[in-house]
Design an enzyme around this catalytic site. Sequence first.
Site, short mmCIF file in Angstrom:
data_model
loop_
_atom_site.label_atom_id
_atom_site.label_comp_id
_atom_site.label_asym_id
_atom_site.label_seq_id
_atom_site.Cartn_x
_atom_site.Cartn_y
_atom_site.Cartn_z
N GLU A 77 -15.44 7.03 -20.06
CA GLU A 77 -16.39 7.55 -19.16
C GLU A 77 -17.65 7.15 -19.12
O GLU A 77 -18.54 7.01 -17.89
CB GLU A 77 -16.48 8.89 -19.73
CG GLU A 77 -15.25 9.88 -19.43
CD GLU A 77 -15.08 10.37 -17.87
OE1 GLU A 77 -14.94 9.74 -16.99
OE2 GLU A 77 -15.15 11.42 -17.71
N THR A 129 -21.04 11.53 -9.54
CA THR A 129 -21.26 12.25 -10.91
C THR A 129 -22.76 12.41 -11.09
O THR A 129 -23.54 13.08 -11.33
CB THR A 129 -20.24 12.02 -12.19
OG1 THR A 129 -19.08 12.21 -11.53
CG2 THR A 129 -20.94 12.96 -13.06
N1 HSE Z 1 -18.71 18.05 -16.69
C1 HSE Z 1 -19.34 16.95 -15.74
C2 HSE Z 1 -20.10 17.39 -14.72
C3 HSE Z 1 -17.69 16.49 -15.19
O1 HSE Z 1 -19.83 18.51 -14.26
O2 HSE Z 1 -20.99 16.48 -14.53
C4 HSE Z 1 -18.04 15.36 -14.35
O3 HSE Z 1 -17.61 14.27 -15.09
#
Ligand code: HSE
Length: 312
Positions: A128, A181
């Site tokens: 990730e 993201t």
């Molecule tokens: N929890 C993360 C976000 C998920 O909402 O940014 C995306 O990888």
Amino acid sequence: MDYLKIFAPATVANVSCGFDSLGFAVDSVGDEMTFTKTKEKGVKITVITGADLTFDIDKNAASAVVKKILNDANANFGISLTIHKGFSPGSGLGSSAASAAGAAFGTNQLLGNPFTELELTKFAMFGEEVACGTPIADNVSAAIFGGFVLVRSYKPLEIIKLPVPSALRVVAIHPQIEVKTKDAREVLPKEIALKDAVTQWANVGGLISGLHSSDYNLISNSLVDIIVEPARKNLIPFFDKVKESAMAAGALGAGISGSGPTIFALCKGDEIAKNVYKSIKKSYSNTGINFELFISEINQEGIKILSTQPTK
Ligand code: HSE
């Protein structure tokens, strides 16, 4: 074992109130990956289908994870990898997480399973980080553990697997736009008011209690996000319209899947899920934006082995 074909599920992270700490795995959408042992050490990617991803071993989330695990385990073999994306990167359904988690799982199998699910989650978090700059655990842990998960702590990493009420279904719409993201994290507030934190953590507690007791009303009342959703929903065209149409058709709750643009709705039972599907479809049909829509059960087992024999 010299060969493995797996299914790595799409995942919905955050689940409204649980930013960066809750997630669940989807049953009907995901990637397929194959792993073939090679005599020469190292990793190579021979095929990628379904998305335009890099073949650079250190920049691709899957191969970077395979390389790291083989190095850490001091393996005396290499792995040749194929990746078949079943859903798009930038969808909010944990695309890089499916690749990274699948890579960790598959490599571990070829090594004879030396690593625990928690250790595999840590390896997948590295993937990730390679893909989006942050080692987030919610998507990868949901993919590896299956069902609903709570990331109870990041340091040290602690993942709690939560029960899944049997009638729970998810409907999700993926408008065909990309939200990165990184961009979706930049719009988040740096600080929040104490009263908002109280509301949010009470909802997380309510949701977890509702999952344990199969109390669908409590799940519904708790699927509320007053912190992240208001900041991010402007990145998703017609978010409010979709949410309203899902709720009007009987959804327990609806929100942004991960960092979006996918919008998910949780429903009790197949019939309501079908009505929510139709209602969302109708609401988005005249927007001029293409979309994909699916209904799924919650995936209870995480990554699945599809075959241990190469097809001839
Ligand atoms: N929890 C993360 C976000 C998920 O909402 O940014 C995306 O990888």
